[in-house]
Design an enzyme around this catalytic site. Structure first.
Site, PDB file in Angstrom:
ATOM      1  N   LYS A  12       0.421   0.415  -1.611  1.00  0.00           N
ATOM      2  CA  LYS A  12       1.700  -0.070  -2.127  1.00  0.00           C
ATOM      3  C   LYS A  12       1.795   0.198  -3.640  1.00  0.00           C
ATOM      4  CE  LYS A  12       1.959  -3.703   1.421  1.00  0.00           C
ATOM      5  NZ  LYS A  12       2.164  -5.160   1.676  1.00  0.00           N
ATOM      6  N   TYR A  52      10.125  -2.454   7.343  1.00  0.00           N
ATOM      7  CA  TYR A  52       9.879  -3.899   7.398  1.00  0.00           C
ATOM      8  C   TYR A  52      10.949  -4.643   8.221  1.00  0.00           C
ATOM      9  CZ  TYR A  52       6.053  -3.758   3.974  1.00  0.00           C
ATOM     10  OH  TYR A  52       4.845  -3.539   3.340  1.00  0.00           O
ATOM     11  N   PHE A  60      11.097 -13.868   2.155  1.00  0.00           N
ATOM     12  CA  PHE A  60      10.455 -12.903   1.258  1.00  0.00           C
ATOM     13  C   PHE A  60      10.970 -11.480   1.450  1.00  0.00           C
ATOM     14  CE2 PHE A  60       7.717 -13.299   5.035  1.00  0.00           C
ATOM     15  CZ  PHE A  60       7.535 -11.975   5.396  1.00  0.00           C
ATOM     16  N   ARG A 105      -8.191  -6.274   0.640  1.00  0.00           N
ATOM     17  CA  ARG A 105      -7.443  -7.373   0.014  1.00  0.00           C
ATOM     18  C   ARG A 105      -8.374  -8.459  -0.514  1.00  0.00           C
ATOM     19  NH1 ARG A 105      -2.919  -7.531   4.819  1.00  0.00           N
ATOM     20  NH2 ARG A 105      -1.419  -6.056   3.950  1.00  0.00           N
ATOM     21  N   ASN A 115      -0.378  -7.404  -2.280  1.00  0.00           N
ATOM     22  CA  ASN A 115      -1.625  -7.256  -1.503  1.00  0.00           C
ATOM     23  C   ASN A 115      -2.046  -5.797  -1.286  1.00  0.00           C
ATOM     24  OD1 ASN A 115       0.247  -6.636   0.440  1.00  0.00           O
ATOM     25  ND2 ASN A 115      -0.266  -8.325   1.817  1.00  0.00           N
ATOM     26  N   HIS A 118      -0.846  -1.560   3.073  1.00  0.00           N
ATOM     27  CA  HIS A 118      -0.206  -1.862   4.361  1.00  0.00           C
ATOM     28  C   HIS A 118      -0.988  -1.200   5.479  1.00  0.00           C
ATOM     29  CE1 HIS A 118       2.835  -2.196   7.530  1.00  0.00           C
ATOM     30  NE2 HIS A 118       2.479  -0.959   7.841  1.00  0.00           N
ATOM     31  N   GLU A 129       6.082   3.450  12.530  1.00  0.00           N
ATOM     32  CA  GLU A 129       5.907   3.595  11.080  1.00  0.00           C
ATOM     33  C   GLU A 129       5.511   5.027  10.696  1.00  0.00           C
ATOM     34  OE1 GLU A 129       4.608  -1.099  10.668  1.00  0.00           O
ATOM     35  OE2 GLU A 129       3.102   0.439  10.293  1.00  0.00           O
TER      36      GLU A 129
HETATM   37  P1  IDP Z   1       0.683  -7.473   6.975  1.00  0.00           P
HETATM   38  O1  IDP Z   1       1.023  -6.568   5.800  1.00  0.00           O
HETATM   39  O2  IDP Z   1      -0.693  -8.041   6.835  1.00  0.00           O
HETATM   40  O3  IDP Z   1       0.923  -6.815   8.295  1.00  0.00           O
HETATM   41  P2  IDP Z   1       3.109  -8.992   7.455  1.00  0.00           P
HETATM   42  O4  IDP Z   1       3.160 -10.378   7.987  1.00  0.00           O
HETATM   43  O5  IDP Z   1       3.547  -7.892   8.365  1.00  0.00           O
HETATM   44  O6  IDP Z   1       1.652  -8.734   6.881  1.00  0.00           O
HETATM   45  O7  IDP Z   1       4.015  -8.970   6.144  1.00  0.00           O
HETATM   46  C1  IDP Z   1       4.368  -7.739   5.555  1.00  0.00           C
HETATM   47  C2  IDP Z   1       4.206  -7.847   4.074  1.00  0.00           C
HETATM   48  O8  IDP Z   1       5.170  -8.757   3.574  1.00  0.00           O
HETATM   49  C3  IDP Z   1       2.868  -8.412   3.583  1.00  0.00           C
HETATM   50  O9  IDP Z   1       1.852  -7.436   3.486  1.00  0.00           O
HETATM   51  C4  IDP Z   1       3.239  -8.968   2.231  1.00  0.00           C
HETATM   52  O10 IDP Z   1       3.299  -7.902   1.266  1.00  0.00           O
HETATM   53  C5  IDP Z   1       4.648  -9.455   2.466  1.00  0.00           C
HETATM   54  N1  IDP Z   1       4.684 -10.882   2.772  1.00  0.00           N
HETATM   55  C6  IDP Z   1       4.418 -11.473   3.958  1.00  0.00           C
HETATM   56  N2  IDP Z   1       4.538 -12.799   3.868  1.00  0.00           N
HETATM   57  C7  IDP Z   1       4.916 -13.040   2.600  1.00  0.00           C
HETATM   58  C8  IDP Z   1       5.208 -14.243   1.879  1.00  0.00           C
HETATM   59  O11 IDP Z   1       5.166 -15.349   2.406  1.00  0.00           O
HETATM   60  N3  IDP Z   1       5.562 -14.096   0.571  1.00  0.00           N
HETATM   61  C9  IDP Z   1       5.616 -12.883  -0.046  1.00  0.00           C
HETATM   62  N4  IDP Z   1       5.342 -11.738   0.588  1.00  0.00           N
HETATM   63  C10 IDP Z   1       4.997 -11.817   1.896  1.00  0.00           C
HETATM   64 MG    MG Z   2       2.671  -6.245   9.203  1.00  0.00          MG
END
Ligand code: IDP
Ligand code: MG
Length: 157
Positions: A12, A52, A60, A105, A115, A118, A129
């Site tokens: 990212k 997304y 978010f 991470r 984080n 992805h 994707e």
């Molecule tokens: P993942 O990346 O581990 O698959 P997902 O739940 O698919 O996690 O969420 C996608 C991305 O959205 C996360 O990697 C993170 O960057 C962001 N994200 C998810 N939950 C939150 C949140 O509560 N606050 C801010 N960003 C979030």
């Molecule tokens: Mg995800």
């Protein structure tokens, strides 16, 4: 023939800003997955919203789209047996605060909104994707590594 999986991984914009591209790519290389696609690109708003899409409507979402389009990303496709689960395990928990040390991470990030990487969460999302970021002719699967038989019992090529 081994059951090969492909997974989509992206560094990212925070990973690029922090100079972590090499470190992150290296983790997947060392793990043993095979690189079959790689590109540096600026994600458009439309790509981000598609990528997304499952998070649309969440609090978010807007921040996430803004963040992922805020600078270039490095998009990759990694291949291997169980590549999707292996990549997710290498990446670690979504919230870096609870990601295990040793994961990307868990070692390189502190906050969920930054984080650094992805990874696809299943076969359907991986295929979806990959299709957003790559056309099939940009992926090179048909190369073998001399070390393949040292990484897997199921050498296919
Ligand atoms: P993942 O990346 O581990 O698959 P997902 O739940 O698919 O996690 O969420 C996608 C991305 O959205 C996360 O990697 C993170 O960057 C962001 N994200 C998810 N939950 C939150 C949140 O509560 N606050 C801010 N960003 C979030
Ligand atoms: Mg995800």
């Amino acid at each position: 023939m081994a059951e090969m999986e492909r997974t989509f991984v992206a560094v990212k914009p925070d990973g690029l800003q922090r100079g972590l591209v090499g470190e992150i790519v290296s983790r997947f290389e060392k793990r043993g997955l095979k690189l079959v696609g790689l590109r540096l690109l600026q994600v458009t708003r439309q790509m981000a919203e598609t990528h997304y899409g499952e998070h649309k409507g969440k609090p978010f979402f807007d921040g996430l789209v803004k963040f992922i389009t805020s600078g270039p990303v490095v998009a990759m496709v990694w291949e291997g047996k169980d590549a999707i689960a292996i990549a997710r395990a290498t990446i670690g928990a979504t919230n870096p605060a609870s990601a295990a040390p040793g994961t990307i991470r868990g070692d390189l990030a502190i906050e969920i909104g930054r984080n650094v990487v992805h990874g696809s969460d299943g076969p359907e999302s991986a295929s979806r994707e990959i299709g957003i970021f790559f056309s099939e002719n940009e992926l090179i699967s048909g190369w073998s590594r001399n070390l393949d038989s040292w990484l897997t019992e199921l050498v296919t090529k």
